[in-house]
Design a protein around this motif. Sequence first.
Motif, PDB file in Angstrom:
ATOM      1  N   ASN A 172      40.220   2.195  -5.331  1.00 51.08           N
ATOM      2  CA  ASN A 172      41.757   2.437  -5.704  1.00 51.08           C
ATOM      3  C   ASN A 172      42.008   2.821  -7.267  1.00 51.08           C
ATOM      4  OD1 ASN A 172      42.701   1.636  -3.202  1.00 51.08           O
ATOM      5  ND2 ASN A 172      42.830  -0.572  -3.941  1.00 51.08           N
ATOM      6  N   GLU A 173      41.002   2.375  -7.960  1.00 47.15           N
ATOM      7  CA  GLU A 173      40.713   2.548  -9.454  1.00 47.15           C
ATOM      8  C   GLU A 173      40.970   4.248  -9.565  1.00 47.15           C
ATOM      9  OE1 GLU A 173      38.133   0.524 -12.960  1.00 47.15           O
ATOM     10  OE2 GLU A 173      37.384   1.130 -11.183  1.00 47.15           O
ATOM     11  N   MET A 174      40.066   4.816  -8.765  1.00 45.51           N
ATOM     12  CA  MET A 174      39.924   6.245  -8.967  1.00 45.51           C
ATOM     13  C   MET A 174      41.219   7.134  -8.661  1.00 45.51           C
ATOM     14  SD  MET A 174      36.340   7.473  -8.131  1.00 45.51           S
ATOM     15  CE  MET A 174      34.700   7.527  -9.327  1.00 45.51           C
ATOM     16  N   ALA A 175      41.828   6.672  -7.483  1.00 51.33           N
ATOM     17  CA  ALA A 175      43.018   6.988  -6.989  1.00 51.33           C
ATOM     18  C   ALA A 175      44.208   7.145  -8.274  1.00 51.33           C
ATOM     19  CB  ALA A 175      43.576   6.300  -5.879  1.00 51.33           C
ATOM     20  N   SER A 176      44.124   5.902  -8.866  1.00 49.31           N
ATOM     21  CA  SER A 176      45.218   5.671 -10.019  1.00 49.31           C
ATOM     22  C   SER A 176      44.939   6.814 -11.016  1.00 49.31           C
ATOM     23  CB  SER A 176      45.492   4.232 -10.342  1.00 49.31           C
ATOM     24  OG  SER A 176      44.515   4.055 -11.099  1.00 49.31           O
ATOM     25  N   ASN A 177      43.716   6.753 -11.424  1.00 52.08           N
ATOM     26  CA  ASN A 177      43.163   7.673 -12.417  1.00 52.08           C
ATOM     27  C   ASN A 177      43.737   9.075 -12.236  1.00 52.08           C
ATOM     28  OD1 ASN A 177      41.814   6.374 -14.363  1.00 52.08           O
ATOM     29  ND2 ASN A 177      39.899   6.831 -13.631  1.00 52.08           N
ATOM     30  N   VAL A 178      43.489   9.602 -10.902  1.00 51.48           N
ATOM     31  CA  VAL A 178      44.103  10.761 -10.714  1.00 51.48           C
ATOM     32  C   VAL A 178      45.612  10.913 -10.907  1.00 51.48           C
ATOM     33  CG1 VAL A 178      44.341  12.577  -8.799  1.00 51.48           C
ATOM     34  CG2 VAL A 178      42.161  11.261  -8.849  1.00 51.48           C
ATOM     35  N   SER A 179      46.355   9.995 -10.280  1.00 53.00           N
ATOM     36  CA  SER A 179      47.738  10.028 -10.571  1.00 53.00           C
ATOM     37  C   SER A 179      48.049   9.943 -12.209  1.00 53.00           C
ATOM     38  CB  SER A 179      48.210   8.749  -9.944  1.00 53.00           C
ATOM     39  OG  SER A 179      49.628   8.320 -10.487  1.00 53.00           O
ATOM     40  N   ASP A 180      47.353   9.001 -13.023  1.00 47.81           N
ATOM     41  CA  ASP A 180      47.381   9.356 -14.388  1.00 47.81           C
ATOM     42  C   ASP A 180      47.317  10.804 -14.839  1.00 47.81           C
ATOM     43  OD1 ASP A 180      47.853   6.681 -14.410  1.00 47.81           O
ATOM     44  OD2 ASP A 180      45.802   6.201 -15.233  1.00 47.81           O
ATOM     45  N   SER A 181      46.256  11.393 -14.272  1.00 42.42           N
ATOM     46  CA  SER A 181      46.043  12.689 -14.834  1.00 42.42           C
ATOM     47  C   SER A 181      47.190  13.852 -14.329  1.00 42.42           C
ATOM     48  CB  SER A 181      44.660  13.329 -14.075  1.00 42.42           C
ATOM     49  OG  SER A 181      44.908  14.060 -13.188  1.00 42.42           O
ATOM     50  N   ALA A 182      47.847  13.502 -13.254  1.00 42.58           N
ATOM     51  CA  ALA A 182      49.133  14.444 -13.087  1.00 42.58           C
ATOM     52  C   ALA A 182      50.064  14.113 -13.996  1.00 42.58           C
ATOM     53  CB  ALA A 182      49.732  13.929 -11.663  1.00 42.58           C
ATOM     54  N   ASP A 183      50.199  12.824 -14.508  1.00 38.70           N
ATOM     55  CA  ASP A 183      51.332  12.475 -15.267  1.00 38.70           C
ATOM     56  C   ASP A 183      50.960  13.278 -16.632  1.00 38.70           C
ATOM     57  OD1 ASP A 183      52.457  10.718 -13.544  1.00 38.70           O
ATOM     58  OD2 ASP A 183      51.696   9.080 -14.022  1.00 38.70           O
ATOM     59  N   GLN A 184      49.697  13.070 -17.041  1.00 40.26           N
ATOM     60  CA  GLN A 184      49.426  13.782 -18.365  1.00 40.26           C
ATOM     61  C   GLN A 184      49.681  15.259 -18.105  1.00 40.26           C
ATOM     62  OE1 GLN A 184      45.197  13.117 -18.558  1.00 40.26           O
ATOM     63  NE2 GLN A 184      45.781  11.448 -20.169  1.00 40.26           N
ATOM     64  N   HIS A 185      49.630  15.892 -17.140  1.00 34.46           N
ATOM     65  CA  HIS A 185      49.926  17.239 -16.804  1.00 34.46           C
ATOM     66  C   HIS A 185      51.452  17.569 -17.323  1.00 34.46           C
ATOM     67  CE1 HIS A 185      46.727  18.946 -13.906  1.00 34.46           C
ATOM     68  NE2 HIS A 185      46.109  18.647 -14.838  1.00 34.46           N
ATOM     69  N   ASP A 186      52.318  16.559 -16.373  1.00 36.22           N
ATOM     70  CA  ASP A 186      53.706  16.465 -17.097  1.00 36.22           C
ATOM     71  C   ASP A 186      53.958  16.462 -18.320  1.00 36.22           C
ATOM     72  OD1 ASP A 186      54.795  16.889 -14.278  1.00 36.22           O
ATOM     73  OD2 ASP A 186      54.655  14.742 -14.015  1.00 36.22           O
ATOM     74  N   ASP A 187      53.346  15.810 -19.114  1.00 36.53           N
ATOM     75  CA  ASP A 187      53.497  15.473 -20.525  1.00 36.53           C
ATOM     76  C   ASP A 187      53.070  17.035 -21.130  1.00 36.53           C
ATOM     77  OD1 ASP A 187      54.412  12.953 -20.263  1.00 36.53           O
ATOM     78  OD2 ASP A 187      52.231  12.275 -20.760  1.00 36.53           O
ATOM     79  N   MET A 188      51.991  17.434 -20.740  1.00 37.51           N
ATOM     80  CA  MET A 188      51.562  18.787 -21.399  1.00 37.51           C
ATOM     81  C   MET A 188      52.623  19.852 -21.220  1.00 37.51           C
ATOM     82  SD  MET A 188      47.719  19.384 -19.915  1.00 37.51           S
ATOM     83  CE  MET A 188      46.734  17.780 -20.155  1.00 37.51           C
ATOM     84  N   ILE A 189      53.169  19.822 -19.895  1.00 37.79           N
ATOM     85  CA  ILE A 189      54.435  20.849 -19.917  1.00 37.79           C
ATOM     86  C   ILE A 189      55.283  20.537 -20.851  1.00 37.79           C
ATOM     87  CG2 ILE A 189      56.129  21.645 -18.320  1.00 37.79           C
ATOM     88  CD1 ILE A 189      54.300  20.882 -15.799  1.00 37.79           C
ATOM     89  N   ALA A 190      55.743  19.329 -21.161  1.00 35.78           N
ATOM     90  CA  ALA A 190      56.927  18.984 -21.973  1.00 35.78           C
ATOM     91  C   ALA A 190      56.577  19.221 -23.235  1.00 35.78           C
ATOM     92  CB  ALA A 190      57.094  17.563 -21.747  1.00 35.78           C
ATOM     93  N   ALA A 191      55.425  19.192 -23.767  1.00 39.10           N
ATOM     94  CA  ALA A 191      54.911  19.369 -25.073  1.00 39.10           C
ATOM     95  C   ALA A 191      54.959  20.911 -25.479  1.00 39.10           C
ATOM     96  CB  ALA A 191      53.277  19.203 -25.424  1.00 39.10           C
ATOM     97  N   ILE A 192      54.619  21.830 -24.177  1.00 43.02           N
ATOM     98  CA  ILE A 192      54.269  23.188 -24.470  1.00 43.02           C
ATOM     99  C   ILE A 192      55.789  23.712 -24.457  1.00 43.02           C
ATOM    100  CG2 ILE A 192      54.133  25.133 -23.267  1.00 43.02           C
ATOM    101  CD1 ILE A 192      51.466  23.708 -22.015  1.00 43.02           C
ATOM    102  N   GLU A 193      56.547  23.181 -23.722  1.00 39.01           N
ATOM    103  CA  GLU A 193      57.930  23.591 -23.724  1.00 39.01           C
ATOM    104  C   GLU A 193      58.643  23.179 -24.968  1.00 39.01           C
ATOM    105  OE1 GLU A 193      60.042  22.041 -20.257  1.00 39.01           O
ATOM    106  OE2 GLU A 193      60.930  24.116 -20.003  1.00 39.01           O
ATOM    107  N   ALA A 194      58.516  22.303 -25.699  1.00 39.84           N
ATOM    108  CA  ALA A 194      58.774  21.791 -26.954  1.00 39.84           C
ATOM    109  C   ALA A 194      58.197  22.497 -28.085  1.00 39.84           C
ATOM    110  CB  ALA A 194      58.802  20.260 -27.016  1.00 39.84           C
ATOM    111  N   ARG A 195      57.350  23.208 -27.677  1.00 41.16           N
ATOM    112  CA  ARG A 195      56.306  24.172 -28.826  1.00 41.16           C
ATOM    113  C   ARG A 195      55.711  23.158 -29.668  1.00 41.16           C
ATOM    114  NH1 ARG A 195      56.218  28.469 -27.412  1.00 41.16           N
ATOM    115  NH2 ARG A 195      57.586  30.209 -27.021  1.00 41.16           N
ATOM    116  N   ASP A 196      55.561  21.876 -29.162  1.00 40.01           N
ATOM    117  CA  ASP A 196      54.625  20.943 -29.964  1.00 40.01           C
ATOM    118  C   ASP A 196      53.204  21.033 -29.961  1.00 40.01           C
ATOM    119  OD1 ASP A 196      53.902  18.491 -31.482  1.00 40.01           O
ATOM    120  OD2 ASP A 196      55.532  17.213 -30.514  1.00 40.01           O
ATOM    121  N   ASP A 197      52.679  21.790 -30.779  1.00 41.78           N
ATOM    122  CA  ASP A 197      51.232  22.127 -30.641  1.00 41.78           C
ATOM    123  C   ASP A 197      50.330  20.898 -30.903  1.00 41.78           C
ATOM    124  OD1 ASP A 197      51.974  22.463 -33.097  1.00 41.78           O
ATOM    125  OD2 ASP A 197      50.341  23.731 -33.669  1.00 41.78           O
TER     126      ASP A 197
END
Lengths: 233, 233
Positions: free
Chosen positions: B169-194
């Motif tokens: 289960n630990e690994m499954a939650s890790n993968v889900s975390d990584s998807a959340d990070q993708h979302d954060d990346m999109i937000a940072a890119i959209e905000a031009r926050d390098d």
Amino acid sequence: MSAKDRKTALSEHLKQAVLTCDLAPGQDLDEVALCEQFQLSRTPVREVFRELDGEGYLNLREGRGVRAAELSHTTLRDFFLAAPMVYGAVLRLAAANAHSHQIARLKVAQETYRQTLRSGSATERTLANNTFHLITGEMAANIYLLPSFHRLLIDHARIGMTFYRPTSNEMASNVSDSADQHDDMIAAIEARDDQRAAALADAHWALSREQIERFVMPAALDVPLGSMSTRAS
Amino acid sequence: MSAKDRKTALSEHLKQAVLTCDLAPGQDLDEVALCEQFQLSRTPVREVFRELDGEGYLNLREGRGVRAAELSHTTLRDFFLAAPMVYGAVLRLAAANAHSHQIARLKVAQETYRQTLRSGSATERTLANNTFHLITGEMAANIYLLPSFHRLLIDHARIGMTFYRPTSNEMASNVSDSADQHDDMIAAIEARDDQRAAALADAHWALSREQIERFVMPAALDVPLGSMSTRAS
DNA sequence: TAAATACATATTGTATTCAATTTGGATTCG
DNA sequence: CGAATCCAAATTGAATACAATATGTATTTA
């Protein structure tokens, strides 16, 4: 001379021609001419083209033959952004990992480089400098860094050939400084001092950059017209 | 279907097969079999081989045919050294340069990735994740960084396929975390926050690394023998 | 006269054929 | 019994032949 040798000869010839701008960026290559020149059929010649396309020397264009890789304003900007980082990482790793026989080869390369400073042409200088840095790349021995590093070296050589003209004494002394920096790098690598190696990479880079900037944005001529300036603030 | 299409189909097929370890690292390819499978003569097939060799998917060995690129212990170490730096630089540039249509495509890719988390196989997940990161590379659009970045992505995918097994289960939650990070990346890119984009690259990387480390160095079994440990200090 | 189209030529891409290596197995020798 | 060598088959590399595409020029038409 076997076909394999002729093939590597062609490859080396093209690499060198691109590095020295003997083939100018964007210049078309003549497939059949190279076939005759190197006594090869089209098949191996085209294989070499594909290899060098992958390494960044050439650009293969669908149905339109081969060119020496382009070198645009955009790529120049990309270059300035990526070079310090990659170069620093490579020298850092080189200091951490270098084998003694590699250090020996680096010293030989540096000897050759200094020789070209005294008596060589711009082409010879460029190639000798390139060889020096290629060896530092070998020392770093990181397969993920090297592809970018090698592309940088290609255009470092070409930018140097384009923007460096030994017209001023200032430039001549700059080149001599860069040779001194090479010596410092060798010392840092030999001492396994990766911090210092990385710092030297930055310094070496700053010097190259300065040299190029001076060419792109020369000091304003001393015209009697008042507020004329070619230099942005 | 034209010969050109069949050629690109072969290229795409091979890339995907390598990324998903359908072609295991070091595995030999059968030239004539691929000729028949994709209705091509040997010449264009071999051209594709050379291209993919240049891009790091395959290894071309003089006189000994083609293999899926190797993935040794050494390369794994190289990988851990280079990845954070290159990845950070790419995301930083992505945030600085991304065009709106690219951001739109990134969001689509992320949607697809989340979909594979719910219902996809490990292969589909790996490919979707790869697509996401490829787009960030496009956004960075630095021709000197991309060669290394692409090589890293190839082995990132393969390492993931090798070391990730959704047993805990630990690994499954890790993968889900990584998807959340993708979302954060999109937000940072959209905000031009390098700055933030670069930080997220590090975090994303740390997560992947942790996942792999856990597989390579699992927690010690609870054996009743005293001071037995599989973990170095 | 300028633009557009069609044709001829040249160049690029693919298939086939031929040559050279490499690889695996069998045989022989230590 | 193990190692080395030699031979045959298979695989890879190069050359030639063929097909498709692109380019440049000339002719025609508006």
